[in-house]
Design a protein around this motif. Structure first.
Motif, PDB file in Angstrom:
ATOM      1  N   SER A 206      11.324 144.209 -11.697  1.00 40.07           N
ATOM      2  CA  SER A 206      12.574 143.621 -11.221  1.00 40.07           C
ATOM      3  C   SER A 206      12.593 142.098 -11.312  1.00 40.07           C
ATOM      4  N   GLN A 207      11.460 141.476 -11.648  1.00 41.29           N
ATOM      5  CA  GLN A 207      11.432 140.024 -11.771  1.00 41.29           C
ATOM      6  C   GLN A 207      12.305 139.562 -12.936  1.00 41.29           C
ATOM      7  N   ASP A 208      12.935 138.421 -12.762  1.00 39.73           N
ATOM      8  CA  ASP A 208      13.875 137.912 -13.764  1.00 39.73           C
ATOM      9  C   ASP A 208      13.246 137.800 -15.154  1.00 39.73           C
ATOM     10  N   GLN A 209      12.004 137.313 -15.222  1.00 39.90           N
ATOM     11  CA  GLN A 209      11.397 137.095 -16.534  1.00 39.90           C
ATOM     12  C   GLN A 209      10.998 138.388 -17.246  1.00 39.90           C
ATOM     13  N   TYR A 210      11.007 139.510 -16.513  1.00 39.98           N
ATOM     14  CA  TYR A 210      10.612 140.786 -17.121  1.00 39.98           C
ATOM     15  C   TYR A 210      11.747 141.790 -17.242  1.00 39.98           C
ATOM     16  N   LYS A 211      12.920 141.438 -16.735  1.00 45.03           N
ATOM     17  CA  LYS A 211      14.035 142.381 -16.781  1.00 45.03           C
ATOM     18  C   LYS A 211      14.356 142.772 -18.222  1.00 45.03           C
ATOM     19  N   GLY A 212      14.425 144.080 -18.452  1.00 43.79           N
ATOM     20  CA  GLY A 212      14.738 144.589 -19.783  1.00 43.79           C
ATOM     21  C   GLY A 212      13.541 144.714 -20.695  1.00 43.79           C
ATOM     22  N   LYS A 213      12.395 144.177 -20.283  1.00 45.05           N
ATOM     23  CA  LYS A 213      11.204 144.217 -21.135  1.00 45.05           C
ATOM     24  C   LYS A 213      10.294 145.406 -20.801  1.00 45.05           C
ATOM     25  N   PHE A 214      10.239 145.771 -19.535  1.00 46.51           N
ATOM     26  CA  PHE A 214       9.361 146.840 -19.088  1.00 46.51           C
ATOM     27  C   PHE A 214      10.159 147.904 -18.333  1.00 46.51           C
ATOM     28  N   LYS A 215       9.546 149.074 -18.182  1.00 43.21           N
ATOM     29  CA  LYS A 215      10.161 150.132 -17.391  1.00 43.21           C
ATOM     30  C   LYS A 215       9.080 151.012 -16.781  1.00 43.21           C
ATOM     31  N   LEU A 216       9.432 151.709 -15.728  1.00 42.41           N
ATOM     32  CA  LEU A 216       8.534 152.695 -15.139  1.00 42.41           C
ATOM     33  C   LEU A 216       8.577 153.967 -15.979  1.00 42.41           C
ATOM     34  N   ALA A 217       7.426 154.575 -16.190  1.00 42.73           N
ATOM     35  CA  ALA A 217       7.380 155.822 -16.958  1.00 42.73           C
ATOM     36  C   ALA A 217       7.989 156.974 -16.172  1.00 42.73           C
ATOM     37  N   GLY A 218       7.996 156.872 -14.853  1.00 44.65           N
ATOM     38  CA  GLY A 218       8.588 157.926 -14.024  1.00 44.65           C
ATOM     39  C   GLY A 218       7.656 159.071 -13.726  1.00 44.65           C
ATOM     40  N   LEU A 219       6.343 158.814 -13.761  1.00 44.61           N
ATOM     41  CA  LEU A 219       5.347 159.854 -13.475  1.00 44.61           C
ATOM     42  C   LEU A 219       4.827 159.684 -12.048  1.00 44.61           C
ATOM     43  N   GLU A 220       4.620 160.776 -11.358  1.00 43.33           N
ATOM     44  CA  GLU A 220       3.981 160.742 -10.042  1.00 43.33           C
ATOM     45  C   GLU A 220       2.566 161.296 -10.218  1.00 43.33           C
ATOM     46  N   LEU A 221       1.648 160.402 -10.562  1.00 43.74           N
ATOM     47  CA  LEU A 221       0.291 160.820 -10.899  1.00 43.74           C
ATOM     48  C   LEU A 221      -0.587 161.023  -9.671  1.00 43.74           C
ATOM     49  N   SER A 222      -0.169 160.493  -8.534  1.00 44.91           N
ATOM     50  CA  SER A 222      -0.945 160.670  -7.304  1.00 44.91           C
ATOM     51  C   SER A 222      -0.099 160.232  -6.120  1.00 44.91           C
ATOM     52  N   ASN A 223      -0.572 160.551  -4.929  1.00 42.74           N
ATOM     53  CA  ASN A 223       0.021 160.051  -3.696  1.00 42.74           C
ATOM     54  C   ASN A 223      -0.848 158.918  -3.167  1.00 42.74           C
ATOM     55  N   GLU A 224      -0.222 157.803  -2.843  1.00 41.72           N
ATOM     56  CA  GLU A 224      -0.941 156.640  -2.336  1.00 41.72           C
ATOM     57  C   GLU A 224      -0.427 156.318  -0.936  1.00 41.72           C
ATOM     58  N   ASN A 225      -1.274 156.567   0.056  1.00 41.55           N
ATOM     59  CA  ASN A 225      -0.925 156.322   1.457  1.00 41.55           C
ATOM     60  C   ASN A 225      -1.403 154.929   1.848  1.00 41.55           C
ATOM     61  N   TYR A 226      -0.477 153.981   1.989  1.00 43.38           N
ATOM     62  CA  TYR A 226      -0.861 152.614   2.331  1.00 43.38           C
ATOM     63  C   TYR A 226      -1.219 152.514   3.814  1.00 43.38           C
TER      64      TYR A 226
END
Length: 280
Positions: A206-226
């Motif tokens: 979501s950072q301005d310098q990266y908008k349109g350059k990257f994307k999330l693959a949309g995979l849920e490879l694990s659960n991360e409990n912070y």
């Protein structure tokens, strides 16, 4: 705490009285979580994770972890100006707690059985999922697609090893000190994917310098409990932080922090987890 020295002109009785009082104060200040006028509390966070823990050019700190840590510290009796944020990289978190460099850590710190052998965890306060950040014109449909690809993550993170162990044993793993280094490699083509939690990746995307350059693959490879890490055996601190987290959810401050930090990236967060409920 720096104790004031008594001048030579002070009366002996007054000197003894002040010395006794000062010693008593010093003992009290050794217990993190008690409130006092000029006491400080040191909190470990990340400095390079937009949306979670970020040190801005003007020296201020922003992000969901920062908001959670600030709320907790206030509930422990500290004013906002008494909070000292200290950069705590993934590989240094356990050591920082063991040495007493920080009082607690809120730094995208996933609760794992291995880590629980060294530190205690309050929470969890956020449920995230491991995902991939890839270039906008690339496609990764499943974890196995990373075999033979160059995969980047940070030293001390569980994410890259999770991919290697469960999905892509032939992925070419590159571990660096910060996620920012992975972003540079992804942008230049030196690596094919950055793996960590979707909450972290959403902040970068979501950072301005990266908008349109990257994307999330949309995979849920694990659960991360912070969780919030505290020194092993500090049950008093642990209980106080858990109570603060429960209050943060009940008074809606948690929802406000999620909206403020993840809303711009359209991050679809899970509901606030229950204290002690670890999603496997």
């Amino acid at each position: 705490m720096n104790l004031r020295k008594v001048t030579a002109a002070s009366a002996a009785v007054l000197a003894l009285s002040l010395t006794a009082t000062a010693c008593g104060s010093e003992d009290k200040d050794s217990d993190a979580g008690s409130s006092a006028g000029d006491k400080k509390i040191t909190v470990g966070i990340k400095y390079d994770q937009p949306g979670l823990g970020l040190k801005t050019p003007d020296g201020s700190f922003t992000g969901f972890d920062v908001d959670v840590a600030t709320y907790v510290a206030k509930e422990l009796g500290y004013a906002e100006g008494d909070i000292v944020f200290k950069e705590t990289k993934s590989a240094d978190r356990e050591t920082a707690l063991e040495r007493g460099d920080v009082d607690f850590i809120a730094a995208t710190y996933s609760i794992t059985d291995e880590r629980k052998e060294k530190v205690d965890f309050a929470g969890p306060y956020l449920l995230a999922h491991q995902d991939l950040l890839i270039r906008a014109d690339d496609t990764v449909a499943k974890g196995e697609d990373l075999n033979g690809k160059k995969l980047c993550s940070v030293t001390g993170s569980t994410s890259a090893q999770n991919v290697k162990t469960k999905f892509a044993p032939d992925a070419q793993l590159r571990q660096v000190g910060t996620y920012s280094e992975c972003l540079t490699g992804l942008q230049s083509g030196a690596v094919d994917a950055l793996t960590t939690d979707d909450s972290i990746l959403a902040g970068y995307a979501s950072q301005d310098q990266y908008k349109g350059k990257f994307k999330l693959a949309g995979l849920e490879l694990s659960n991360e409990n912070y969780g919030i890490g505290v020194k092993k055996g500090n049950t008093e601190m642990l209980n106080k932080i858990n109570a603060a987290l429960e209050k943060m959810v009940s008074d809606k401050a948690w929802d406000e922090a999620v909206k403020a930090n993840f809303g711009p990236a359209n991050y679809e967060n899970e509901a606030a987890p229950q204290i002690g409920n670890i999603v496997k």
